[in-house]
Design an enzyme around this catalytic site. Sequence first.
Site, PDB file in Angstrom:
ATOM      1  CB  ILE A  97      -1.131  -0.109   1.278  1.00 61.02           C
ATOM      2  CG1 ILE A  97      -2.077   0.878   0.908  1.00 61.02           C
ATOM      3  CG2 ILE A  97      -0.449   0.286   2.507  1.00 61.02           C
ATOM      4  CD1 ILE A  97      -3.349   0.776   1.924  1.00 61.02           C
TER       5      ILE A  97
ATOM      6  CG  ASN B  66      -0.174   1.137  18.094  1.00 59.82           C
ATOM      7  OD1 ASN B  66      -0.305   2.209  18.692  1.00 59.82           O
ATOM      8  ND2 ASN B  66       0.896   0.598  17.284  1.00 59.82           N
TER       9      ASN B  66
ATOM     10  N   GLY C  22       3.474  -4.956  10.612  1.00 56.78           N
ATOM     11  CA  GLY C  22       2.719  -4.971   9.337  1.00 56.78           C
ATOM     12  C   GLY C  22       2.868  -3.824   8.742  1.00 56.78           C
ATOM     13  CB  VAL C  23      -0.202  -2.367   6.797  1.00 56.69           C
ATOM     14  CG1 VAL C  23      -1.423  -1.988   7.935  1.00 56.69           C
ATOM     15  CG2 VAL C  23      -0.348  -1.352   5.529  1.00 56.69           C
ATOM     16  CG  ASP C  24       1.503   1.158  12.578  1.00 51.88           C
ATOM     17  OD1 ASP C  24       1.647   2.421  12.002  1.00 51.88           O
ATOM     18  OD2 ASP C  24       1.398   0.970  13.744  1.00 51.88           O
TER      19      ASP C  24
ATOM     20  CB  THR D 194      -7.104  -9.231   8.453  1.00 55.90           C
ATOM     21  OG1 THR D 194      -6.269  -8.590   7.727  1.00 55.90           O
ATOM     22  CG2 THR D 194      -8.640  -8.815   8.359  1.00 55.90           C
TER      23      THR D 194
ATOM     24  CB  VAL E  50      -0.597  -7.586  14.716  1.00 55.78           C
ATOM     25  CG1 VAL E  50      -0.511  -7.676  16.218  1.00 55.78           C
ATOM     26  CG2 VAL E  50       0.599  -7.850  14.029  1.00 55.78           C
TER      27      VAL E  50
HETATM   28  N1  APR Z   1       0.466  -3.163   2.268  1.00 55.70           N
HETATM   29  C1  APR Z   1      -0.727  -3.663   2.278  1.00 55.70           C
HETATM   30  N2  APR Z   1      -1.114  -4.636   3.210  1.00 55.70           N
HETATM   31  C2  APR Z   1      -0.198  -4.844   4.250  1.00 55.70           C
HETATM   32  C3  APR Z   1       1.331  -4.512   4.302  1.00 55.70           C
HETATM   33  C4  APR Z   1       1.339  -3.736   3.107  1.00 55.70           C
HETATM   34  N3  APR Z   1       2.694  -2.926   3.134  1.00 55.70           N
HETATM   35  N4  APR Z   1       1.773  -5.019   5.250  1.00 55.70           N
HETATM   36  C5  APR Z   1       0.833  -6.087   5.916  1.00 55.70           C
HETATM   37  N5  APR Z   1      -0.272  -5.630   5.252  1.00 55.70           N
HETATM   38  C6  APR Z   1      -1.621  -6.626   5.594  1.00 55.70           C
HETATM   39  C7  APR Z   1      -1.413  -7.893   6.324  1.00 55.70           C
HETATM   40  O1  APR Z   1      -1.312  -8.962   5.464  1.00 55.70           O
HETATM   41  C8  APR Z   1      -2.905  -7.712   6.844  1.00 55.70           C
HETATM   42  O2  APR Z   1      -3.730  -8.562   5.935  1.00 55.70           O
HETATM   43  O3  APR Z   1      -2.451  -5.584   6.374  1.00 55.70           O
HETATM   44  C9  APR Z   1      -3.360  -6.418   6.949  1.00 55.70           C
HETATM   45  C10 APR Z   1      -3.432  -5.907   8.437  1.00 55.70           C
HETATM   46  O4  APR Z   1      -2.469  -6.619   8.976  1.00 55.70           O
HETATM   47  P1  APR Z   1      -1.512  -5.676  10.376  1.00 55.70           P
HETATM   48  O5  APR Z   1      -0.475  -4.806   9.548  1.00 55.70           O
HETATM   49  O6  APR Z   1      -0.894  -6.740  11.329  1.00 55.70           O
HETATM   50  O7  APR Z   1      -2.362  -4.934  11.055  1.00 55.70           O
HETATM   51  P2  APR Z   1      -3.898  -5.189  12.177  1.00 55.70           P
HETATM   52  O8  APR Z   1      -4.315  -6.580  12.215  1.00 55.70           O
HETATM   53  O9  APR Z   1      -4.712  -4.130  12.311  1.00 55.70           O
HETATM   54  O10 APR Z   1      -3.021  -4.998  13.404  1.00 55.70           O
HETATM   55  C11 APR Z   1      -2.483  -3.677  14.011  1.00 55.70           C
HETATM   56  O11 APR Z   1      -0.310  -4.316  14.370  1.00 55.70           O
HETATM   57  O12 APR Z   1       1.567  -3.314  13.163  1.00 55.70           O
HETATM   58  C12 APR Z   1       0.654  -3.342  14.178  1.00 55.70           C
HETATM   59  O13 APR Z   1       0.994  -1.150  15.126  1.00 55.70           O
HETATM   60  C13 APR Z   1       0.174  -2.112  14.507  1.00 55.70           C
HETATM   61  O14 APR Z   1      -0.696  -2.591  16.881  1.00 55.70           O
HETATM   62  C14 APR Z   1      -1.234  -2.508  15.600  1.00 55.70           C
HETATM   63  C15 APR Z   1      -1.705  -3.836  14.972  1.00 55.70           C
END
Ligand code: APR
Length: 162
Positions: A9, A22, A30-32, A116, A118
Amino acid sequence: MISVQTGDITKLAVDAVVNAANSGLRGGGGVDGAIHRGAGPKLREACRAIGGCPTGEARITPGFELPAAWIVHAVGPVWMGGAHEEARLLHSCYRHAFTLALEHGATSIALPAISTGVYSYPKREAARIAVASMRGFEGEFDEIIACCFDAEQAEIYRALLR
Ligand code: APR
């Protein structure tokens, strides 16, 4: 128009990208993590200045070094079995994210599958909520991109959108 794309993304040149943040807006994995790496250190400062965001809401910052003008930090729920208002909170964070983006003039927006990774929300149930939310705002944007990290996730979205 709603489209489904597979990939990172942080590379998308849209007006707004949504982050799965968060409630401390502290960054993470992850995406964050990817968004913080792509946007650079100014994002951390901007998030610190905001202070935090309750679950089910969203906050906005500039995109800094990302191609996107804005980053909407949406805080989804942690999945705890489904009886802890997870569905309402997930709906709510999508709605907040779309509304904030519109208030800042965005006409194109890309969203990850919030909660979906973490946060362990079951992928299909989360996708149903995401797609219903996207449909609700479809008329307000030129382009809504469901940005999936893998092909399996993309297929879940495509099936729901057919
Ligand atoms: N681009 C698009 N999607 C992504 C990317 C990326 N670069 N990286 C990961 N993803 C996808 C994952 O495969 C998953 O389907 O984003 C989705 C959400 O996953 P997470 O990033 O783990 O987010 P979430 O489940 O909402 O957990 C949030 O994780 O990173 C920490 O700080 C964040 O504590 C918060 C928690």
